[in-house]
Scaffold this active site. Structure first.
Site, PDB file in Angstrom:
ATOM      1  N   ILE A 146       0.834  -1.205   0.000  1.00 40.11           N
ATOM      2  CA  ILE A 146       0.000   0.000   0.000  1.00 40.11           C
ATOM      3  C   ILE A 146       0.872   1.259   0.000  1.00 40.11           C
ATOM      4  O   ILE A 146       0.377   2.342  -0.198  1.00 40.11           O
ATOM      5  CB  ILE A 146      -0.999   0.019   1.183  1.00 40.11           C
ATOM      6  CG1 ILE A 146      -0.287   0.169   2.528  1.00 40.11           C
ATOM      7  CG2 ILE A 146      -1.892  -1.203   1.176  1.00 40.11           C
ATOM      8  CD1 ILE A 146      -1.235   0.534   3.659  1.00 40.11           C
ATOM      9  N   ASP A 147       2.172   1.092   0.237  1.00 41.78           N
ATOM     10  CA  ASP A 147       3.072   2.251   0.219  1.00 41.78           C
ATOM     11  C   ASP A 147       3.419   2.700  -1.217  1.00 41.78           C
ATOM     12  O   ASP A 147       3.898   3.800  -1.424  1.00 41.78           O
ATOM     13  CB  ASP A 147       4.375   1.947   0.967  1.00 41.78           C
ATOM     14  CG  ASP A 147       4.167   1.809   2.476  1.00 41.78           C
ATOM     15  OD1 ASP A 147       2.997   1.833   2.915  1.00 41.78           O
ATOM     16  OD2 ASP A 147       5.160   1.660   3.208  1.00 41.78           O
ATOM     17  N   ARG A 182     -13.752  21.403  14.469  1.00 39.36           N
ATOM     18  CA  ARG A 182     -12.463  20.848  14.911  1.00 39.36           C
ATOM     19  C   ARG A 182     -11.502  20.634  13.744  1.00 39.36           C
ATOM     20  O   ARG A 182     -11.922  20.486  12.601  1.00 39.36           O
ATOM     21  CB  ARG A 182     -12.699  19.479  15.548  1.00 39.36           C
ATOM     22  CG  ARG A 182     -13.256  19.563  16.931  1.00 39.36           C
ATOM     23  CD  ARG A 182     -13.615  18.196  17.459  1.00 39.36           C
ATOM     24  NE  ARG A 182     -14.036  18.295  18.841  1.00 39.36           N
ATOM     25  CZ  ARG A 182     -14.819  17.413  19.442  1.00 39.36           C
ATOM     26  NH1 ARG A 182     -15.266  16.370  18.792  1.00 39.36           N
ATOM     27  NH2 ARG A 182     -15.158  17.567  20.703  1.00 39.36           N
ATOM     28  N   MET A 189      -0.607   5.141   6.710  1.00 42.44           N
ATOM     29  CA  MET A 189       0.648   4.398   6.617  1.00 42.44           C
ATOM     30  C   MET A 189       1.531   5.084   5.567  1.00 42.44           C
ATOM     31  O   MET A 189       1.102   6.047   4.927  1.00 42.44           O
ATOM     32  CB  MET A 189       0.376   2.943   6.269  1.00 42.44           C
ATOM     33  CG  MET A 189      -0.058   2.134   7.488  1.00 42.44           C
ATOM     34  SD  MET A 189      -0.122   0.377   7.138  1.00 42.44           S
ATOM     35  CE  MET A 189      -0.427  -0.272   8.779  1.00 42.44           C
ATOM     36  N   GLY A 190       2.717   4.552   5.360  1.00 38.03           N
ATOM     37  CA  GLY A 190       3.653   5.172   4.425  1.00 38.03           C
ATOM     38  C   GLY A 190       4.916   5.492   5.183  1.00 38.03           C
ATOM     39  O   GLY A 190       5.041   6.535   5.819  1.00 38.03           O
ATOM     40  N   HIS A 292      -4.072  -0.305  10.207  1.00 42.30           N
ATOM     41  CA  HIS A 292      -4.301  -1.490   9.372  1.00 42.30           C
ATOM     42  C   HIS A 292      -5.668  -1.515   8.705  1.00 42.30           C
ATOM     43  O   HIS A 292      -5.913  -2.392   7.874  1.00 42.30           O
ATOM     44  CB  HIS A 292      -4.060  -2.755  10.191  1.00 42.30           C
ATOM     45  CG  HIS A 292      -2.628  -2.869  10.612  1.00 42.30           C
ATOM     46  ND1 HIS A 292      -2.118  -2.140  11.652  1.00 42.30           N
ATOM     47  CD2 HIS A 292      -1.600  -3.576  10.088  1.00 42.30           C
ATOM     48  CE1 HIS A 292      -0.821  -2.401  11.771  1.00 42.30           C
ATOM     49  NE2 HIS A 292      -0.478  -3.264  10.838  1.00 42.30           N
TER      50      HIS A 292
HETATM   51  O1  F6P Z   1       3.357  -3.014   4.092  1.00 38.75           O
HETATM   52  C1  F6P Z   1       3.782  -1.732   4.320  1.00 38.75           C
HETATM   53  C2  F6P Z   1       3.196  -1.260   5.623  1.00 38.75           C
HETATM   54  O2  F6P Z   1       1.798  -1.202   5.522  1.00 38.75           O
HETATM   55  C3  F6P Z   1       3.790   0.081   6.062  1.00 38.75           C
HETATM   56  O3  F6P Z   1       3.108   1.175   5.519  1.00 38.75           O
HETATM   57  C4  F6P Z   1       3.705  -0.005   7.563  1.00 38.75           C
HETATM   58  O4  F6P Z   1       4.724   0.756   8.148  1.00 38.75           O
HETATM   59  C5  F6P Z   1       3.926  -1.455   7.836  1.00 38.75           C
HETATM   60  O5  F6P Z   1       3.529  -2.142   6.681  1.00 38.75           O
HETATM   61  C6  F6P Z   1       3.159  -1.980   9.047  1.00 38.75           C
HETATM   62  O6  F6P Z   1       3.387  -3.334   9.155  1.00 38.75           O
HETATM   63  P1  F6P Z   1       2.826  -4.348  10.228  1.00 38.75           P
HETATM   64  O7  F6P Z   1       1.697  -5.073   9.587  1.00 38.75           O
HETATM   65  O8  F6P Z   1       3.970  -5.263  10.498  1.00 38.75           O
HETATM   66  O9  F6P Z   1       2.349  -3.576  11.409  1.00 38.75           O
END
Ligand code: F6P
Length: 371
Positions: A146-147, A182, A189-190, A292
């Site tokens: 997803i990054d 607000r 993520m990223g 997630h």
């Molecule tokens: O797969 C990439 C990612 O989603 C990143 O954006 C994030 O930092 C990492 O995985 C989180 O991973 P985990 O599932 O191990 O918490």
């Protein structure tokens, strides 16, 4: 008739789009026309839980169902409708410098009599695939994360579905943010690349977008927010990528223990920004971490389609015995590139052309020479 056995595994963070890729790789390999054309009986097995499946299998019982799952067309028929990975995944690293078991993996590939292996993953999983290829394994890769930070491909599975989550969540937050006047800070993520924050923010119309590629100043964030209020805004949405940091600061780490690839979990910048807005601009602010949620849910139409194209292309590479490659999307076409090319550092947002460093937002226009 010759026999040809293909293994498929999915490693690293799960996301939507993986199951469609597995389905279409299986369907392509098991197509009866292909078998007749090549006078070959193709067989496909799924390796469970990423590289862990190949690291921990019992040599006395290599087809133990805890590690290996025979894949038929009937079994994978509906997989393109499901998120996550039905094969399971892990962040296990056979080349972990503290415990290198790569030789075991190579031996288990032989024990399973795999003629080829399709690895679906991001830079970590494909890094392992590339090293194994260097040691003689017949491997091809499919990009997913997803990054969207793999170079050499303009798309990685999971990105569009994750971006749709960002948009849906921001839409929901807008109503409550507006009711209460607000500021809402949304952490996406990223880790190194700001694509999800930038394009998710552009798609959802966020007022401010903070990305890892450009260190931000809280003074400027607050100035922009107060400016917005002065010109009549009731509320603002600020999107911040988990890997973004203030100028002179460091990344926000939520768990200090490195995984087997040496990564530490990131998180916390959203709450930092929210607090600094409350204190610096005096605006009522809430923060939320999408975490997630962005990796969950059913694949959107684009991930189903791209999963299909990537899965078919990977099976085609295997049939052509064109190993050491990753399928890729470039200039509107499905293609393949050497695995090393996909591992040549993260593909980052170009701050010069794609980010407005004064407005902290996206910037795209026609590039004019000399402009
Ligand atoms: O797969 C990439 C990612 O989603 C990143 O954006 C994030 O930092 C990492 O995985 C989180 O991973 P985990 O599932 O191990 O918490």
């Amino acid at each position: 008739m010759e026999r040809y056995k293909i293994g498929i595994l999915t490693g690293g963070g799960d996301c939507a789009g993986i199951n469609p890729a597995v389905k279409w790789a299986v369907k392509t390999a098991l197509d009866t026309r292909l078998a007749a054309e090549r006078n070959t009986r193709y067989e496909v097995v799924g390796i469970r839980n990423g590289w862990e499946g190949l690291m921990s299998m019992d040599p006395a019982n290599p087809s133990d169902p805890t590690h290996v799952l025979p894949l038929s067309e009937e079994l994978v028929r509906t997989w393109d409708r499901y998120g996550g990975t039905n094969l399971g995944t892990s962040r296990a690293n056979p080349y972990n410098p503290r415990n290198d078991v790569s030789k075991t993996v190579l031996k288990n590939i032989e024990l399973l009599e795999l003629d080829a292996l399709i690895a679906i993953g991001g830079d970590d999983t494909l890094g392992v695939a590339s090293k194994l290829a260097g040691e003689g394994a017949s491997v091809v890769g499919i990009p997913k994360t997803i990054d969207k930070d793999l170079p050499g491909t303009e798309y990685t599975l999971g990105f569009e579905t994750a971006m749709n989550v960002v948009v849906e969540c921001v839409d929901r937050l807008r109503t409550t943010a507006g009711s209460h006047r607000r500021v809402f800070v949304v952490e996406t993520m990223g880790r190194h690349a700001g694509w999800l924050a930038l394009e998710g923010g552009e798609s959802s119309g966020a007022y401010i977008i903070l990305i890892p590629e450009y260190d931000f100043s809280m003074e400027r964030v607050n100035e922009l927010l107060l400016g917005g209020r002065k010109s009549g805004a009731r509320y603002e949405i600020v999107i911040v990528a988990e890997g973004a940091k203030p100028a002179g600061g460091v990344e926000f780490v939520s768990d200090d223990r490195p995984d087997s690839f040496g990564h530490r979990a990131l998180g916390g910048v959203g709450e930092f920004v929210a607090r600094a807005i409350r204190e610096g601009a005096g605006l009522e602010t809430r923060s939320m971490v999408l975490s997630h949620l962005q990796r969950g849910g059913v694949p959107c139409a684009y991930d189903r389609r791209m999963g299909r194209y990537f899965g078919i292309a990977a099976a085609d590479l295997v049939v052509a015995k064109d190993f050491g490659k990753m399928v890729a999307y470039r200039d509107g076409r499905i293609t393949a590139i050497p695995l090393e090319e996909a591992l040549a550092g993260p593909h980052l947002v170009d701050v010069e052309t794609e980010y407005d460093t004064s407005r902290y937002n996206g910037r795209r226009t026609i590039l004019r020479h000399g402009a």
